[in-house]
Design a protein around this motif. Structure first.
Motif, short mmCIF file in Angstrom:
data_model
loop_
_atom_site.label_atom_id
_atom_site.label_comp_id
_atom_site.label_asym_id
_atom_site.label_seq_id
_atom_site.Cartn_x
_atom_site.Cartn_y
_atom_site.Cartn_z
N PHE A 94 0.82 -1.20 0.00
CA PHE A 94 0.00 0.00 0.00
C PHE A 94 0.86 1.27 0.00
N GLU A 95 2.14 1.13 -0.25
CA GLU A 95 3.02 2.30 -0.26
C GLU A 95 2.69 3.20 -1.46
N GLN A 96 2.45 4.46 -1.17
CA GLN A 96 2.21 5.48 -2.20
C GLN A 96 2.87 6.77 -1.74
N PRO A 97 3.79 7.34 -2.51
CA PRO A 97 4.35 6.83 -3.76
C PRO A 97 5.19 5.58 -3.52
N LEU A 98 5.42 4.83 -4.59
CA LEU A 98 6.20 3.61 -4.48
C LEU A 98 7.69 3.92 -4.31
N PRO A 99 8.39 3.14 -3.50
CA PRO A 99 9.86 3.27 -3.47
C PRO A 99 10.44 2.85 -4.82
N PRO A 100 11.61 3.36 -5.18
CA PRO A 100 12.18 3.10 -6.51
C PRO A 100 12.28 1.63 -6.89
N ALA A 101 12.64 0.77 -5.95
CA ALA A 101 12.79 -0.65 -6.28
C ALA A 101 11.49 -1.27 -6.75
N LYS B 287 -0.79 7.51 -11.67
CA LYS B 287 -1.15 8.50 -10.66
C LYS B 287 -0.81 7.94 -9.27
N VAL B 288 -0.64 8.86 -8.33
CA VAL B 288 -0.38 8.51 -6.93
C VAL B 288 -1.69 8.69 -6.16
N TYR B 289 -2.01 7.72 -5.28
CA TYR B 289 -3.27 7.74 -4.53
C TYR B 289 -2.97 7.67 -3.03
N PRO B 290 -2.89 8.84 -2.37
CA PRO B 290 -2.72 8.83 -0.91
C PRO B 290 -3.97 8.33 -0.19
N GLU B 291 -5.09 8.21 -0.91
CA GLU B 291 -6.31 7.59 -0.36
C GLU B 291 -6.09 6.08 -0.39
N LEU B 292 -5.26 5.61 0.52
CA LEU B 292 -4.74 4.24 0.46
C LEU B 292 -5.82 3.19 0.64
N ALA B 293 -6.67 3.36 1.63
CA ALA B 293 -7.67 2.32 1.93
C ALA B 293 -8.63 2.07 0.78
N PRO B 294 -9.13 3.11 0.09
CA PRO B 294 -10.03 2.85 -1.02
C PRO B 294 -9.35 2.60 -2.35
N ALA B 295 -8.06 2.98 -2.52
CA ALA B 295 -7.51 2.96 -3.88
C ALA B 295 -6.01 2.73 -3.98
N GLY B 296 -5.30 2.43 -2.88
CA GLY B 296 -3.86 2.51 -2.88
C GLY B 296 -3.07 1.24 -3.10
N LEU B 297 -3.69 0.09 -3.27
CA LEU B 297 -2.96 -1.18 -3.34
C LEU B 297 -2.29 -1.39 -4.69
N TRP B 298 -1.00 -1.70 -4.67
CA TRP B 298 -0.27 -2.24 -5.83
C TRP B 298 -0.11 -3.74 -5.61
N THR B 299 -0.40 -4.54 -6.63
CA THR B 299 -0.36 -5.99 -6.42
C THR B 299 -0.30 -6.73 -7.75
N THR B 300 -0.39 -8.04 -7.68
CA THR B 300 -0.44 -8.92 -8.86
C THR B 300 -1.68 -9.80 -8.77
N PRO B 301 -2.15 -10.33 -9.90
CA PRO B 301 -3.27 -11.27 -9.83
C PRO B 301 -2.99 -12.49 -8.96
N SER B 302 -1.77 -12.97 -8.98
CA SER B 302 -1.45 -14.15 -8.16
C SER B 302 -1.61 -13.86 -6.68
N ASP B 303 -1.19 -12.67 -6.25
CA ASP B 303 -1.35 -12.30 -4.84
C ASP B 303 -2.83 -12.13 -4.49
N LEU B 304 -3.60 -11.48 -5.36
CA LEU B 304 -5.03 -11.32 -5.08
C LEU B 304 -5.75 -12.66 -5.05
N ALA B 305 -5.28 -13.60 -5.85
CA ALA B 305 -5.88 -14.94 -5.80
C ALA B 305 -5.66 -15.58 -4.43
N LEU B 306 -4.47 -15.37 -3.84
CA LEU B 306 -4.21 -15.90 -2.50
C LEU B 306 -5.17 -15.29 -1.49
#
Length: 522
Positions: A259-266, A287-306
């Motif tokens: 949920f880090e926004q902005p993302l760290p460089p790595a 875009k950057v979303y400091p509204e983390l709870a409603p919109a801030g997750l960066w992820t992959t489909p594999s993680d969401l499947a878990l």
């Protein structure tokens, strides 16, 4: 900033389609793709091939259907990259990535490429909130101001009778404003959490306030989830990304999520870049979303499947890494309209889902909880949702999950495809023929908006003019025409439309504001 709607895939996203004017014979042939990355059980290779071959064809009125493969559909919808994960019988069975991370680029999407989950952040946040309830940190049904410390929901006449509660926040029934969030450009000043809640600059949305009696109406509110963000931060006394990692992401094993926004460089180096409906890249990649709870997750489909599998297993009493079985049943029980405590709940008793759209990104998750089966799809395009439903229908047929609802032959989908392949005149001719069979006015509204957003201003104006002529008594059709005139720089024509609307309904706030704006002296 669309809301998730109670349909399998949110057709509301059709309002942001691009328009690609092609002849039927010139439907894009996919260019040689970059290496496609995938992983699957050995037994699934044949099933993947059947899913890809089983996509519903391109079917236009009066023409022979054309079979298109995944990449040609991506080309038609101007989707640079796509990532898919399928799970069945409580296990991930395959994941596959298609295309490139950025429009016009060459770097392939991989299974580790990060996408913005957008509103799918909400059910993930809901799990953390319900975990806090189980730990005795907060009540589901008490006045939320009893638990909030650094900010309070301002009381007013609407909160005299009923209070804002966590249950109502999670189920979009707290009476709070602010539907969604447009995000901030990379490098722009970011507001604090309190500035977002109070609508103070540099926040780019209005204040989050109660304007309906809590508990009386289901109304999607991203603003309500920002209140949940404030609550969880107060309770944990930790930054939101850290508390979400500890409460949900790590217990579920979501190693490629943050949920880090902005993302760290790595992590920024592993992302897909957002793409507008027109096929143009989002400035600064995303875009950057400091509204983390409603919109801030960066992820992959594999993680969401878990995550989806964890919820399904908790529902069956087979896991409690995040929530107990009893609390999971509350999570998946309808509370208000189509909403549970985070997820959208379909008419089928075991199906839970959610869609997401941030600028340049779309995603969807759907799970059949009783069988532990489902699919996650993520795309770096506003148009991703247009392909999702076609893929889901083919996956569901291959794995025997049906019958599931689909809208591939809906008027919205037909009109959208006509606009892409044949253009505005073909859509107008079809609409004239179809109106007698119950064509709703919002169909042409969606096509017109799509054309406007993709730069086809004159074509969009033609569609809105036709819609207004077909539906002279529909305020939405007339308002759309006013908007189209404004977009085309035809202020006198726009003013006439809005004055007519205001005469018919003096309380029409949209028309009132438009007349005020158009009548103002330069």
């Amino acid at each position: 900033m669309p809301q998730a709607v109670p349909r399998f895939v949110p057709v509301l996203f059709l309002g942001c389609t691009a328009v690609v004017l092609l002849t039927a014979a010139d439907v894009p042939k996919a260019a040689p793709p970059p290496v496609t990355r995938w992983t699957a059980r050995p037994s699934e290779a044949g099933r993947i091939a059947r899913v890809e071959a089983g996509l519903a064809p391109l079917a236009l009125p009066g023409e022979k259907p054309q079979a298109l493969d995944v990449r040609r559909w991506m080309a038609l919808y101007r989707i640079p990259g796509l990532s898919v994960t399928v799970f069945d019988k409580n296990a991930v069975v395959w994941s596959k990535a298609y295309g490139v991370t950025q429009a016009g680029g060459k770097d392939p999407v991989t299974l580790e490429t990060l996408f913005q989950a957008a509103s799918i952040s909400k059910p993930v946040t809901a799990l953390a909130a319900l975990r806090a309830v189980e730990q005795g940190q907060v009540s589901l049904d008490a006045n939320i101001n009893d638990a909030l410390k650094t900010w309070k929901v301002p009381d007013n006449s609407f909160t005299c009778e009923q209070k804002v509660t966590l249950r109502r926040l999670l189920s979009h029934s707290a009476g709070l404003t602010v539907h969604g969030f447009p995000g901030y450009g990379v490098g722009e000043p970011l507001p604090t959490l309190q500035q977002i809640l109070d609508g103070e600059k540099p926040a780019n949305t209005e204040a989050v306030r109660v304007d309906k009696v809590p508990g009386t109406e289901a109304r999607y509110s991203g603003g309500g989830y920002v209140v949940v963000q404030a609550l969880l931060t107060d309770l944990a006394k930790k930054p939101f990304p850290q508390l979400m990692k500890e409460a949900v992401l790590d217990p579920v094993g979501m190693k490629h999520s943050t949920f880090e926004q902005p993302l760290p460089p790595a992590l920024a180096a592993r992302t897909a870049a957002g793409t507008r409906a027109s096929g143009e890249a989002v400035e600064g990649r995303w875009k950057v979303y400091p509204e983390l709870a409603p919109a801030g997750l960066w992820t992959t489909p594999s993680d969401l499947a878990l995550l989806q599998l964890e919820v399904a297993k908790a529902k069956a009493g087979e896991s409690k890494r995040v929530l107990s079985q009893a609390m999971t049943h509350q999570l998946l029980t309808k509370q208000s309209g189509p909403y549970g405590l985070g997820f959208m709940l379909e008419d089928a008793p075991d199906r839970f889902s959610h869609g997401g759209w941030n600028d340049g990104f779309t995603a969807t998750v759907v799970t059949l909880g009783d069988t532990g089966s489902g699919v996650v799809l993520m795309a770096n395009s506003d148009n991703g949702v247009l392909l999702f439903e076609r893929l889901i229908a083919s996956i569901a047929a291959e794995y025997g999950w049906g019958p599931l609802p689909d809208h591939l032959e809906s008027p919205e989908m037909t009109a959208d495809l006509l606009s892409r392949v044949k253009g505005a005149d073909a859509v107008i001719a079809w609409a004239r023929k179809t109106k007698g069979s119950g064509l709703p006015p919002q169909v042409l509204t969606q096509v017109g908006y799509g054309m406007m957003m993709s730069g086809k201003t004159e074509d969009g104006l033609k569609v809105f003019q036709e819609n207004a002529a077909l539906f002279p008594d529909d305020a939405e059709a007339q308002g759309g025409l006013g908007m189209a005139y404004m977009q085309a720089g035809k202020k006198a024509e726009a003013l006439a439309v809005y004055q007519k609307l205001l005469k018919a309904d003096p309380k029409n706030e949209r028309a009132m504001q438009a007349v005020k704006t158009l009548s103002a002296k330069p």
